[in-house]
Design a protein around this motif. Structure first.
Motif, PDB file in Angstrom:
ATOM      1  N   PHE A 197      21.142   7.628  -0.146  1.00 19.29           N
ATOM      2  CA  PHE A 197      20.364   6.454   0.205  1.00 19.29           C
ATOM      3  C   PHE A 197      19.334   6.539   1.108  1.00 19.29           C
ATOM      4  O   PHE A 197      18.139   6.251   1.169  1.00 19.29           O
ATOM      5  N   THR A 198      19.659   7.248   2.079  1.00 22.40           N
ATOM      6  CA  THR A 198      18.668   7.494   3.221  1.00 22.40           C
ATOM      7  C   THR A 198      17.500   8.108   2.996  1.00 22.40           C
ATOM      8  O   THR A 198      16.212   7.805   3.326  1.00 22.40           O
ATOM      9  N   SER A 199      17.908   9.228   2.086  1.00 17.51           N
ATOM     10  CA  SER A 199      16.773  10.136   1.550  1.00 17.51           C
ATOM     11  C   SER A 199      15.685   9.197   0.790  1.00 17.51           C
ATOM     12  O   SER A 199      14.485   9.354   0.945  1.00 17.51           O
ATOM     13  N   LYS A 200      16.182   8.206  -0.039  1.00 22.15           N
ATOM     14  CA  LYS A 200      15.611   7.839  -1.034  1.00 22.15           C
ATOM     15  C   LYS A 200      14.617   6.448  -0.325  1.00 22.15           C
ATOM     16  O   LYS A 200      13.541   6.159  -0.677  1.00 22.15           O
ATOM     17  N   LEU A 201      15.242   6.007   0.570  1.00 24.01           N
ATOM     18  CA  LEU A 201      14.716   4.809   1.808  1.00 24.01           C
ATOM     19  C   LEU A 201      13.471   5.332   2.518  1.00 24.01           C
ATOM     20  O   LEU A 201      12.432   5.055   2.436  1.00 24.01           O
ATOM     21  N   ARG A 202      13.717   6.660   2.763  1.00 21.50           N
ATOM     22  CA  ARG A 202      12.755   7.334   3.492  1.00 21.50           C
ATOM     23  C   ARG A 202      11.509   7.526   2.677  1.00 21.50           C
ATOM     24  O   ARG A 202      10.382   7.391   2.952  1.00 21.50           O
ATOM     25  N   ASN A 203      11.493   8.044   1.352  1.00 22.09           N
ATOM     26  CA  ASN A 203      10.455   8.317   0.388  1.00 22.09           C
ATOM     27  C   ASN A 203       9.882   6.835   0.261  1.00 22.09           C
ATOM     28  O   ASN A 203       8.653   6.853   0.306  1.00 22.09           O
ATOM     29  N   LEU A 204      10.705   6.024   0.015  1.00 20.99           N
ATOM     30  CA  LEU A 204      10.060   4.462  -0.331  1.00 20.99           C
ATOM     31  C   LEU A 204       9.218   3.959   0.918  1.00 20.99           C
ATOM     32  O   LEU A 204       8.161   3.381   0.869  1.00 20.99           O
ATOM     33  N   TYR A 205       9.957   4.248   2.091  1.00 20.56           N
ATOM     34  CA  TYR A 205       9.271   3.615   3.381  1.00 20.56           C
ATOM     35  C   TYR A 205       7.714   4.455   3.436  1.00 20.56           C
ATOM     36  O   TYR A 205       6.619   3.709   3.594  1.00 20.56           O
ATOM     37  N   GLU A 206       7.619   5.632   3.209  1.00 22.42           N
ATOM     38  CA  GLU A 206       6.627   6.223   3.189  1.00 22.42           C
ATOM     39  C   GLU A 206       5.430   5.828   2.015  1.00 22.42           C
ATOM     40  O   GLU A 206       4.347   5.818   2.426  1.00 22.42           O
TER      41      GLU A 206
END
Length: 258
Positions: free
Chosen positions: A186-195
């Motif tokens: 979850f955190t990894s995908k959110l980080r990618n989307l945030y960027e």
């Protein structure tokens, strides 16, 4: 997001309650699984107590299955629909919800349209990512402790240990390992989307873009749909003020209100 009185608050309160009771019931079942072999070994004459505990264990397992299945298949999707309706209402001025979504987003000065959808979704992603990130360390520590206990049980052997098997079952249950896996994903995908949001808002022609806001919103909703590691209300209350200030700084840097 300063005002937490929004149309779907009761839906989220009910969802959080179901998930809390779901966890409590699973823990109780695991504790009983550990107690029963202990009682059988040291208090063999307590047949009535053992039968009662076995009955309670079966009852708790059934309750856990019913609550967990109902929560993730029915209650969570229904709550997510309400939240998405609020996002669309605030972004396009529609009236999908029976009440206005006041105070949930901080972008009321932006005209309705795809650009406002992108800003609202960016705000959601920013808060969700940062709250999830702060939870990750705690979840890693908890699972590390569980792993150490698991390895100790394996090292010293459990052939003659009456509580080792139920203890290992408890440590490897979904309350621990699956929570860690879901959280990291979850955190990894959110980080990618945030960027990706940062990249979108760094463009000069972002306000005329319609396709990318919709695509980013769909990606954000997909990430949430497959997440099984809910955000902590305590972390939200602790981080709300500093994150709100950071969000205002981001809007200034990327000229989001202009």
């Amino acid at each position: 997001m300063a005002n937490e009185e929004f149309p779907f608050s009761n839906n989220y309160d009910f969802l959080n309650s179901c998930r809390k009771y779901d966890t409590i019931i699973l823990v109780l079942s695991s504790v009983i699984s550990i107690l029963v072999p202990l009682i059988q070994t040291y208090y063999a004459s307590s047949a009535i107590l053992i039968n009662l505990l076995n009955f309670l264990n079966i009852l708790f397992l059934i309750l856990y299955y019913v609550i967990n299945t109902s929560t993730e298949i029915f209650i969570y999707p229904a709550t997510a629909i309400k939240r998405r309706q609020g996002l669309i209402d605030n972004s396009f001025g529609s009236k999908l919800l029976d009440k206005p979504l006041n105070g949930y987003f901080s972008n009321d000065n932006i005209p309705y349209g795809a650009y406002k959808l992108a800003v609202n979704c960016f705000e959601n992603c920013f808060f969700t990512y940062n709250i999830a990130r702060t939870q990750t360390l705690k979840i890693v520590i908890k699972n590390t402790v569980c792993l150490i206990v698991f390895l100790l049980c394996a090292y010293f052997g459990f052939q003659n240990n009456v509580i080792a098997v139920p203890l290992i079952q408890f440590l490897t249950s979904s309350i621990f390992l699956k929570e860690l896996i879901y959280q990291l994903n979850f955190t990894s995908k959110l980080r990618n989307l945030y960027e990706r949001f940062l990249l979108f808002f760094s463009q000069k022609e972002k306000q005329q873009d319609i396709a990318h806001p919709i695509f980013l919103m769909l990606d954000y909703e997909t990430i949430l749909a497959y997440n099984k590691s809910p955000l902590s209300d305590k972390e939200w209350e602790r981080l709300e003020e500093p994150l709100s200030q950071q969000w205002e700084d981001i809007k200034k840097r990327y000229e989001i209100n202009d």
